[in-house]
Design a protein around this motif. Structure first.
Motif, PDB file in Angstrom:
ATOM      1  N   ALA A  35     -38.450 -13.311 -53.738  1.00 33.74           N
ATOM      2  CA  ALA A  35     -39.447 -12.636 -52.899  1.00 33.74           C
ATOM      3  C   ALA A  35     -39.344 -13.169 -51.478  1.00 33.74           C
ATOM      4  CB  ALA A  35     -40.849 -12.859 -53.455  1.00 33.74           C
ATOM      5  N   GLU A  36     -39.362 -14.495 -51.328  1.00 31.91           N
ATOM      6  CA  GLU A  36     -39.263 -15.109 -50.000  1.00 31.91           C
ATOM      7  C   GLU A  36     -37.964 -14.679 -49.316  1.00 31.91           C
ATOM      8  OE1 GLU A  36     -40.335 -16.566 -52.668  1.00 31.91           O
ATOM      9  OE2 GLU A  36     -42.117 -17.753 -52.173  1.00 31.91           O
ATOM     10  N   ARG A  37     -36.863 -14.716 -50.092  1.00 37.89           N
ATOM     11  CA  ARG A  37     -35.540 -14.448 -49.502  1.00 37.89           C
ATOM     12  C   ARG A  37     -35.481 -13.033 -48.911  1.00 37.89           C
ATOM     13  NH1 ARG A  37     -31.527 -14.735 -53.682  1.00 37.89           N
ATOM     14  NH2 ARG A  37     -29.934 -15.382 -52.202  1.00 37.89           N
ATOM     15  N   PHE A  38     -36.009 -12.065 -49.670  1.00 37.75           N
ATOM     16  CA  PHE A  38     -35.832 -10.699 -49.172  1.00 37.75           C
ATOM     17  C   PHE A  38     -36.982 -10.224 -48.276  1.00 37.75           C
ATOM     18  CE2 PHE A  38     -32.648 -11.220 -52.445  1.00 37.75           C
ATOM     19  CZ  PHE A  38     -31.531 -10.926 -51.667  1.00 37.75           C
ATOM     20  N   ILE A  39     -38.110 -10.932 -48.320  1.00 40.14           N
ATOM     21  CA  ILE A  39     -39.116 -10.681 -47.274  1.00 40.14           C
ATOM     22  C   ILE A  39     -38.518 -11.171 -45.948  1.00 40.14           C
ATOM     23  CG2 ILE A  39     -41.342 -11.453 -46.345  1.00 40.14           C
ATOM     24  CD1 ILE A  39     -42.357 -11.583 -49.271  1.00 40.14           C
ATOM     25  N   PHE A  40     -37.924 -12.345 -46.007  1.00 37.56           N
ATOM     26  CA  PHE A  40     -37.332 -12.906 -44.790  1.00 37.56           C
ATOM     27  C   PHE A  40     -36.230 -11.991 -44.257  1.00 37.56           C
ATOM     28  CE2 PHE A  40     -34.146 -15.481 -42.614  1.00 37.56           C
ATOM     29  CZ  PHE A  40     -34.935 -16.097 -41.654  1.00 37.56           C
TER      30      PHE A  40
ATOM     31  N   PHE B 239     -47.668 -11.156 -51.281  1.00 37.13           N
ATOM     32  CA  PHE B 239     -47.948 -10.146 -50.255  1.00 37.13           C
ATOM     33  C   PHE B 239     -48.246 -10.799 -48.906  1.00 37.13           C
ATOM     34  CE2 PHE B 239     -50.697  -7.465 -47.720  1.00 37.13           C
ATOM     35  CZ  PHE B 239     -49.927  -6.317 -47.655  1.00 37.13           C
ATOM     36  N   ASP B 240     -48.970 -11.940 -48.929  1.00 35.00           N
ATOM     37  CA  ASP B 240     -49.336 -12.605 -47.671  1.00 35.00           C
ATOM     38  C   ASP B 240     -48.103 -12.979 -46.843  1.00 35.00           C
ATOM     39  OD1 ASP B 240     -51.932 -12.357 -48.315  1.00 35.00           O
ATOM     40  OD2 ASP B 240     -52.134 -14.385 -49.158  1.00 35.00           O
ATOM     41  N   LEU B 241     -47.003 -13.257 -47.534  1.00 28.70           N
ATOM     42  CA  LEU B 241     -45.789 -13.667 -46.812  1.00 28.70           C
ATOM     43  C   LEU B 241     -45.207 -12.523 -45.977  1.00 28.70           C
ATOM     44  CD1 LEU B 241     -43.970 -15.632 -49.672  1.00 28.70           C
ATOM     45  CD2 LEU B 241     -45.350 -16.568 -47.817  1.00 28.70           C
ATOM     46  N   THR B 242     -45.563 -11.301 -46.320  1.00 28.11           N
ATOM     47  CA  THR B 242     -44.970 -10.166 -45.606  1.00 28.11           C
ATOM     48  C   THR B 242     -45.534 -10.040 -44.189  1.00 28.11           C
ATOM     49  OG1 THR B 242     -46.662  -8.566 -46.283  1.00 28.11           O
ATOM     50  CG2 THR B 242     -44.765  -8.839 -47.761  1.00 28.11           C
ATOM     51  N   GLY B 243     -46.752 -10.552 -43.978  1.00 22.84           N
ATOM     52  CA  GLY B 243     -47.391 -10.421 -42.666  1.00 22.84           C
ATOM     53  C   GLY B 243     -47.885  -9.005 -42.405  1.00 22.84           C
TER      54      GLY B 243
ATOM     55  N   GLN C 217     -46.809 -20.301 -43.984  1.00 21.64           N
ATOM     56  CA  GLN C 217     -47.125 -21.311 -42.969  1.00 21.64           C
ATOM     57  C   GLN C 217     -45.880 -21.704 -42.168  1.00 21.64           C
ATOM     58  OE1 GLN C 217     -50.300 -22.049 -42.528  1.00 21.64           O
ATOM     59  NE2 GLN C 217     -50.679 -20.685 -44.273  1.00 21.64           N
ATOM     60  N   ALA C 218     -44.717 -21.462 -42.741  1.00 24.95           N
ATOM     61  CA  ALA C 218     -43.482 -21.941 -42.097  1.00 24.95           C
ATOM     62  C   ALA C 218     -42.951 -20.945 -41.076  1.00 24.95           C
ATOM     63  CB  ALA C 218     -42.428 -22.171 -43.168  1.00 24.95           C
TER      64      ALA C 218
END
Ligand code: ADP
Ligand code: GLC
Length: 469
Positions: free
Chosen positions: A106-111, A169-173, A67-68
């Motif tokens: 996960a968040e850090r390296f997806i980003f 997975f959803d965070l990857t877009g 969402q961010a």
């Protein structure tokens, strides 16, 4: 060629292991060969303060993560001719004490991977090759979609895969359809390394033997089927050594210079090491060295058992170790040193200077890794005249020539079975070699003259890149 490398660690800005050395040196060697190279890496705590010449690149990225929407500022450093380093500045994610092992990796390296894929757009960079390294940058490959660039992914260690719960997975877009066993899904989880392997045009790893090993259940870490599916688009290219950093003739970490043509300084370095690490100063006792991350991979448990087995006679050998990681192994190694202070010395911690001094001060360098994709320390030890004793696996097997091949070519000692018993026998072979100074001198000389510079490796990557663009 215009090449972009993405790596979560790059020497000298950040480092936990060989990935940092390898990506930094490959980028430098390609730049020196005339390519235009951009290296992208996170801006971890303290990096900016150490770099006088770093400045804003003018690029600001807005990247969605769930969402961010997170912002990243991109800093630029013109490191040397043809080589630019871009640092991704996102303090919430990267201004941390340590590089990995955090709850939000996960968040850090997806980003990070999303930022890299944004930077490959023509408004920022004009590229022919995007080359990502290890799981932390694995998602760069699928995120590039059908962009017109050659996509290369290098596996430095298949044991680290970046596996996270399915909700990440959803965070990857990425399209939902990619959460499938043929793509990023792996036993119900999302697997970043698998994403890199499946979506790259070309997959490489860091030695020819490890490339073959990845096809097997023993070494494929569950991904052997995925590797097999790549067939001959999985290539093994042996890493090199950056001899401007790892050399014995012009090295601020060493007490005396030496080289294959003039070995006098080698014993001064042995003395310095013995003093620094707390071993009795003695030029005639053989000294074994080891520098490791303390993980199951590195066979530290086997090393402890093999050393323990041979202890007793103080004149027989000494051992100097440096490493950190698994607490159990740290305690076991420290306890061995405490019980045998005249023979075993162990420094728990991370110490760049001492790493050079162990390579230079030892007579033999021991590497009993259960598996080793390439291994850099045995390559450094060859140049430093510290004869490597290695388990014949991965890059260790590819880079060391065993005594059994004859003295004209031998550079070290190999053992086939990864056990304390086999290592013990290899240590015995080393002691026998030490007792014959002429033979030892020849083997050491062969190793010191061997050339593992990045020149060949760079040429090999050039040929592979050309195939896909
Ligand atoms: P890996 O990447 O699997 O750890 P490599 O042999 O490829 O193994 O590279 C390890 C690199 O990390 C070498 O440059 C080595 O000197 C360095 N290193 C590992 N542990 C330490 C330590 N405790 N202190 C200083 N350097 C270390
Ligand atoms: C990994 C491997 C090591 C290799 C290094 C650089 O950390 O464990 O064998 O040398 O990457 O490629």
């Amino acid at each position: 060629m215009n090449i972009l490398h993405a790596s979560s660690e790059v020497f000298p800005y950040s480092k936990t292991g060989g990935l940092a050395d390898a990506t930094a040196a490959l980028a430098r060697a390609q730049a020196a060969a005339g390519h235009t190279v951009t290296l992208v890496t996170p801006l971890y705590r303290g990096i900016r303060e150490k770099l006088d010449d770093i400045g804003p690149s003018g690029i600001e990225l807005q990247v969605p993560l769930g969402q961010a929407k997170l912002q990243a500022k991109v800093w630029r450093l013109e490191q040397e001719p043809n080589l630019t380093v871009l640092f991704i500045d996102q303090p919430e994610l990267f201004d941390r004490e340590s590089l990995y092992g955090q709850d939000d990796d996960a968040e850090r390296f997806i980003f990070f991977s999303k930022c890299v894929s944004r930077l490959t757009k023509p408004e920022h960079l004009d590229l022919e090759i995007v080359h990502a390294h290890d799981w932390q940058s694995g998602l760069v490959m699928p995120l590039l979609g059908c962009e017109r660039v050659g996509k290369v992914f290098t596996i430095h260690n298949a044991a680290y895969q970046g596996r996270f719960t399915a909700d990440k997975f959803d965070l990857t877009g990425l399209p939902k359809a990619y959460f499938d066993w043929r793509q990023l899904e792996f036993h119900g989880e999302v697997n970043f390394l698998k994403g890199g392997i499946v979506f790259a045009d070309l997959v490489t790893t860091v030695s020819p033997r490890y490339a073959r090993e990845l096809f097997t259940q023993q070494y494929g870490c569950g991904l052997e089927g995925v590797f097999q599916a790549r067939g001959d688009t999985l290539a093994g290219v042996l890493n090199g050594v950056d001899y401007t950093e790892w050399n014995t003739t012009n090295n601020p970490h060493l007490s005396a210079a030496y080289c294959a043509d003039s070995l006098d300084g080698k014993s001064a370095n042995k003395q310095t090491l013995q003093q620094e690490i707390g071993l009795p100063a003695c030029d005639t006792v053989p000294l074994f060295g080891n520098i490791s991350r303390f993980t199951e991979q590195k066979g530290i448990d086997i090393l402890i058992d093999a050393l323990e087995e041979r202890l007793g006679d103080e004149a027989a050998f000494q051992f100097a170790g440096l490493g950190m990681g698994d607490r159990f192994l740290e305690r076991a190694m420290s306890s061995l040193a405490k019980r045998h202070p005249k023979q075993i010395a162990m420094k728990i911690g991370y110490d760049k200077g001492l790493a050079h001094r162990i390579e230079a001060g030892s007579d033999f360098y021991v590497m009993p890794s259960r598996f080793e994709p390439c291994g850099l320390n045995q390559l450094y030890s060859l140049r430093y005249g510290s004869v490597p004793i290695v388990h014949a696996t991965g890059g260790l097997d590819d880079s060391v020539i065993d005594l059994g091949q004859g003295q004209d070519t031998a550079t070290g000692i190999k053992f086939g079975d990864c056990s304390a018993e086999a290592l013990g026998q290899a240590l015995g072979r080393a002691l026998a070699l030490y007792a014959k100074p002429k033979n030892l001198a020849k083997v050491r000389d062969n190793g010191m003259r061997a050339d593992f510079s990045w020149r060949q490796t760079t040429a090999e990557y050039g040929r592979l890149y050309a195939k896909i663009i």
